[in-house]
Design an enzyme around this catalytic site. Sequence first.
Site, PDB file in Angstrom:
ATOM      1  N   SER A  65       0.836  -1.196   0.000  1.00 23.84           N
ATOM      2  CA  SER A  65       0.000   0.000   0.000  1.00 23.84           C
ATOM      3  C   SER A  65       0.882   1.262   0.000  1.00 23.84           C
ATOM      4  O   SER A  65       1.680   1.454  -0.906  1.00 23.84           O
ATOM      5  CB  SER A  65      -0.951  -0.045   1.202  1.00 23.84           C
ATOM      6  OG  SER A  65      -1.999   0.863   1.058  1.00 23.84           O
ATOM      7  N   HIS A  88      -7.366  -6.077   0.029  1.00 24.69           N
ATOM      8  CA  HIS A  88      -6.210  -5.187   0.030  1.00 24.69           C
ATOM      9  C   HIS A  88      -5.065  -5.711   0.887  1.00 24.69           C
ATOM     10  O   HIS A  88      -3.903  -5.525   0.565  1.00 24.69           O
ATOM     11  CB  HIS A  88      -6.648  -3.804   0.531  1.00 24.69           C
ATOM     12  CG  HIS A  88      -5.541  -2.789   0.564  1.00 24.69           C
ATOM     13  ND1 HIS A  88      -4.901  -2.330  -0.573  1.00 24.69           N
ATOM     14  CD2 HIS A  88      -4.950  -2.129   1.598  1.00 24.69           C
ATOM     15  CE1 HIS A  88      -3.985  -1.438  -0.251  1.00 24.69           C
ATOM     16  NE2 HIS A  88      -3.985  -1.305   1.063  1.00 24.69           N
TER      17      HIS A  88
END
Length: 274
Positions: A103, A255
């Site tokens: 991320s 994610h």
Amino acid sequence: MEEKVFYRNQLVNDINIYYEVYPNPDSKKTLVLLHGFLSSTFSYRRLIPFLNKEFQVVSIDLPPFGKSEKSSNFVYSYRNLAQTVIQLISALDLKDITLIGHSMGGQIVLNILHQQPDIAEKAVLLCSSSYSKRSKLPLIIGSYIPYFHLYVKFFLARSGIMQNLQNVVHDHSLISDEMLFGYLQPFLKDEIFLALTRMIRDHEGDLSTVLLKQIAHPCLLIWGEYDKVVPLSVGKRLKNDLKESELVILRETGHLVPEERPEDVFQHIKQFLA
């Protein structure tokens, strides 16, 4: 091999950095792990045992997260965070490095490669943030208001740790009390919110397409099919902008790929570095 770990702190770039070292005397390669926004080395705890079978691993808490210093004077731009990691790598005299970022950590990796191309031969980007812009001017101005950090605290508390985890994990059955407390623990003191206020002000936006196209390192992109935070469309765009990259899509995954699919992530990394 029995897993060993050393917990360390190092003052670099005028801030105290917490990091963990997992040695592997049988490997000359070192993997440097950088976590995402509002996270820490904790997010790699399921992946590290797999990686450490083959490589030495160094996992870093990017300031102001985890156990690293939460200074309200440090410049939390991505450029300066990248420079902090570069200085730590130099201080530790690490060689034969592969950078791995999840991320926000992926965007820091890209900044590192842009600033110092010779620091690593390859990089792995796990659902890497990309193409975000600088904060809007009203928000930047607002960050100078006294007690603005309490608004930041209220905003994060309103969304709640459980809701945030449900947003980043596709399989909600994986969410446990250990996860809840692990991600909550660094936010139990107000100093983190003062630093996050500074971070809102300092974030300059992600690297431009022009700069991404200048990065020549082989990059492995690993993405969750159902990533709600950094959608797969971002991964496909990033693959086109990084001249030597490959994209792996993990089905039925969100994610937080180091949490959901640690063994699969390891196998793809191992193959990429073979």
